[in-house]
Enzyme design. Structure first.
Site, PDB file in Angstrom:
ATOM      1  N   ASP A  21       3.848  10.990  -7.465  1.00 43.92           N
ATOM      2  CA  ASP A  21       4.985  11.846  -7.816  1.00 43.92           C
ATOM      3  C   ASP A  21       5.099  11.844  -9.338  1.00 43.92           C
ATOM      4  O   ASP A  21       4.269  11.234 -10.033  1.00 43.92           O
ATOM      5  CB  ASP A  21       6.276  11.320  -7.162  1.00 43.92           C
ATOM      6  CG  ASP A  21       7.226  12.471  -6.796  1.00 43.92           C
ATOM      7  OD1 ASP A  21       7.419  13.352  -7.655  1.00 43.92           O
ATOM      8  OD2 ASP A  21       7.742  12.485  -5.677  1.00 43.92           O
ATOM      9  N   LYS A  57       0.975   3.805  -2.127  1.00 39.77           N
ATOM     10  CA  LYS A  57       0.324   5.053  -2.580  1.00 39.77           C
ATOM     11  C   LYS A  57       1.332   5.977  -3.267  1.00 39.77           C
ATOM     12  O   LYS A  57       1.591   7.101  -2.811  1.00 39.77           O
ATOM     13  CB  LYS A  57      -0.353   5.790  -1.430  1.00 39.77           C
ATOM     14  CG  LYS A  57      -1.519   5.023  -0.818  1.00 39.77           C
ATOM     15  CD  LYS A  57      -2.243   5.844   0.231  1.00 39.77           C
ATOM     16  CE  LYS A  57      -3.372   5.091   0.888  1.00 39.77           C
ATOM     17  NZ  LYS A  57      -2.955   4.024   1.820  1.00 39.77           N
ATOM     18  N   ASP A  85       0.850  -1.191   0.000  1.00 37.31           N
ATOM     19  CA  ASP A  85       0.000   0.000   0.000  1.00 37.31           C
ATOM     20  C   ASP A  85       0.896   1.255   0.000  1.00 37.31           C
ATOM     21  O   ASP A  85       0.867   2.050   0.922  1.00 37.31           O
ATOM     22  CB  ASP A  85      -0.879  -0.079   1.259  1.00 37.31           C
ATOM     23  CG  ASP A  85      -1.919   1.008   1.350  1.00 37.31           C
ATOM     24  OD1 ASP A  85      -2.007   1.820   0.420  1.00 37.31           O
ATOM     25  OD2 ASP A  85      -2.645   1.025   2.365  1.00 37.31           O
TER      26      ASP A  85
HETATM   27  O1  6AU Z   1      -8.783  -1.445   9.008  1.00 38.94           O
HETATM   28  P1  6AU Z   1      -7.852  -0.345   9.456  1.00 38.94           P
HETATM   29  O2  6AU Z   1      -8.546   0.957   9.670  1.00 38.94           O
HETATM   30  O3  6AU Z   1      -6.998  -0.752  10.617  1.00 38.94           O
HETATM   31  O4  6AU Z   1      -6.771  -0.150   8.280  1.00 38.94           O
HETATM   32  C1  6AU Z   1      -7.116   0.280   7.009  1.00 38.94           C
HETATM   33  C2  6AU Z   1      -5.933   0.187   6.087  1.00 38.94           C
HETATM   34  C3  6AU Z   1      -4.746   1.067   6.418  1.00 38.94           C
HETATM   35  C4  6AU Z   1      -4.891   2.283   5.516  1.00 38.94           C
HETATM   36  O5  6AU Z   1      -3.631   2.814   5.159  1.00 38.94           O
HETATM   37  C5  6AU Z   1      -5.600   1.699   4.286  1.00 38.94           C
HETATM   38  O6  6AU Z   1      -6.347   0.577   4.760  1.00 38.94           O
HETATM   39  N1  6AU Z   1      -6.536   2.610   3.616  1.00 38.94           N
HETATM   40  C6  6AU Z   1      -6.444   2.839   2.206  1.00 38.94           C
HETATM   41  C7  6AU Z   1      -5.647   2.052   1.307  1.00 38.94           C
HETATM   42  C8  6AU Z   1      -5.662   0.630   1.336  1.00 38.94           C
HETATM   43  O7  6AU Z   1      -5.104   2.558   0.348  1.00 38.94           O
HETATM   44  C9  6AU Z   1      -7.246   3.797   1.603  1.00 38.94           C
HETATM   45  C10 6AU Z   1      -8.264   4.414   2.327  1.00 38.94           C
HETATM   46  O8  6AU Z   1      -9.056   5.159   1.803  1.00 38.94           O
HETATM   47  N2  6AU Z   1      -8.378   4.117   3.665  1.00 38.94           N
HETATM   48  C11 6AU Z   1      -7.557   3.234   4.310  1.00 38.94           C
HETATM   49  O9  6AU Z   1      -7.767   2.999   5.505  1.00 38.94           O
HETATM   50  O10 6AU Z   1      -3.560   0.365   6.120  1.00 38.94           O
END
Ligand code: 6AU
EC number: 4.1.1.23
Length: 377
Positions: free
Chosen positions: A105, A102, A100
């Site tokens: 750039d 992201k 992940d």
């Molecule tokens: O279930 P959580 O809240 O403990 O973790 C959610 C995971 C984290 C965030 O960096 C990621 O999902 N995430 C992402 C991703 C996957 O790109 C996008 C987003 O909109 N929200 C989000 O939580 O590792």
């Protein structure tokens, strides 16, 4: 959201057959084989915890999501390190690795971040994601880097080393012409010393000879296996072939966080960029299904997913984390919003027994998928 788009009611097996990206085809088939549309977000603190969690929860998931930069003790060795070990666990349990990262750039920078540097993400992560705020060209840049990498890894690097008499103890620092980011470092074949005579920390060794390294490339008949894996982890998951060597990208089209600044226009630009780069873009990290044109068959993967504790009302409100994260149940995300895979992090990791909690999420998310496709009957 496109309520009536055919991909909302098509079984995953059918979508696998229609997928243009080899990794999307593979992922849909893996989902059917494991009856799982669960991605575990393995946001733990140490490499040891990460590997242990991947091994224990592996049977319940189809994607393991990492943030390599929040893991302490990440071993960067491309052959024996954490990435290689995760790749071995992915083969053993049948899941794909999604870093992940992201990327956001200019094209040249993301190419280097993807293929080179400390982590060499492309070596061990089947899937990465990108925010396209910088413009659509960076998607093409990542696609080109992945294509180049794939072409190269289908050939095994054969290195021969010749030792001769020294002529000078002065050699240029830095990369030589022709060195490519991500190319296997000859240092690995030279017992820790690079061809300029420095050890891994950059210290000059006493030069007693000149070392000439020649590399040739020979076809490799199978995807590369790490040379050193824990005993038992060299197994390959039954019922499906190994994952293809193709790499895939998910575009970060919408976020789960409160007050997210991504506009409808930005999301639409992601959809257009995906259509323009179908050979590399598998789909989206999004909060709803974004397929709208008749032949769109992108995969959707959605974070911000949590279940209430066992026995509590499943339709009740689920509190956010107080830092902007918002949560929905697998049922709401899969059945109503039309996503394909749910991403769960703390919902599983912070449970008393993470592997059995992963199983609980797998069952709920799969049930939600089945009820979505049955809605058409
Ligand atoms: O279930 P959580 O809240 O403990 O973790 C959610 C995971 C984290 C965030 O960096 C990621 O999902 N995430 C992402 C991703 C996957 O790109 C996008 C987003 O909109 N929200 C989000 O939580 O590792």
């Amino acid at each position: 959201m496109s309520e009536r788009h055919p991909t909302l009611t098509a079984p995953f097996a059918e979508r696998a057959a229609q997928a243009s990206h080899p990794l999307t085809n593979y992922l849909f088939r893996l989902m059917v084989l494991k009856s799982s549309n669960l991605c575990l977000s393995a946001d733990v603190q140490t490499a040891r915890e990460l590997l242990s969690l991947a091994d224990k929860a592996g049977p319940s998931i189809v994607v393991l999501k990492t943030h390599y930069d929040l893991i302490s003790g990440w071993d960067y060795n491309p052959v024996t390190g954490t990435g290689a070990k995760l790749a071995a666990l992915a083969r053993k349990h049948g899941f794909l690795i999604f870093e992940d990262r992201k990327f956001v750039d200019i094209g040249k920078t993301v190419q280097m971040q993807y293929t080179a540097g400390t982590a060499r993400i492309i070596e061990w992560a089947h899937i990465v994601n990108a925010n396209i705020d910088a413009g659509k060209d960076m998607v093409r840049a990542l696609a080109e880097a992945a294509a180049k990498w794939k072409e190269r890894i289908n050939y095994e690097v054969k290195t021969s080393v010749t030792v001769g008499t020294p002529v000078s103890d002065h050699f240029d620092d830095g990369m030589e012409n022709g060195d490519e980011p991500g190319r296997l470092d000859p240092r690995e074949q030279l017992g820790g010393f690079s061809r300029d005579g420095r050890d891994a920390d950059g210290r000059k060794g006493s030069i007693v000879s000149i070392t000439t390294v020649t590399q040739s490339f020979e076809p490799a008949d199978s995807p590369r296996l790490p040379k050193t894996v824990t005993e038992g982890d060299e197994l390959v998951f039954a019922g499906i072939e190994e994952a293809p060597t193709d790499r895939g990208l998910l575009l970060l089209a919408q976020m789960s966080s409160k007050g997210c600044l991504m506009t409808k226009e930005y999301t639409q630009a992601c959809v257009e960029a995906a259509r323009e780069n179908k050979g590399f873009v598998m789909g989206f990290v999004a909060q709803e299904a974004l397929n709208t044109l008749p032949d769109d068959n992108f995969i959707h993967i959605t974070p911000g997913c949590k279940l209430p504790p066992e026995g509590e009302d499943e339709n009740g409100h689920i509190e956010g984390d107080g830092l902007g994260q918002q949560y929905n149940t697998p049922e709401k995300l899969v059945t109503i919003r039309g996503t394909d895979i749910v991403i769960v992090g703390r919902g599983i990791i912070q449970a008393g027994d993470p592997p059995s909690e992963a199983e609980r999420y797998r069952k709920k998310a799969w049930k939600a998928y089945l009820s979505r496709i049955r809605a058409s009957e």
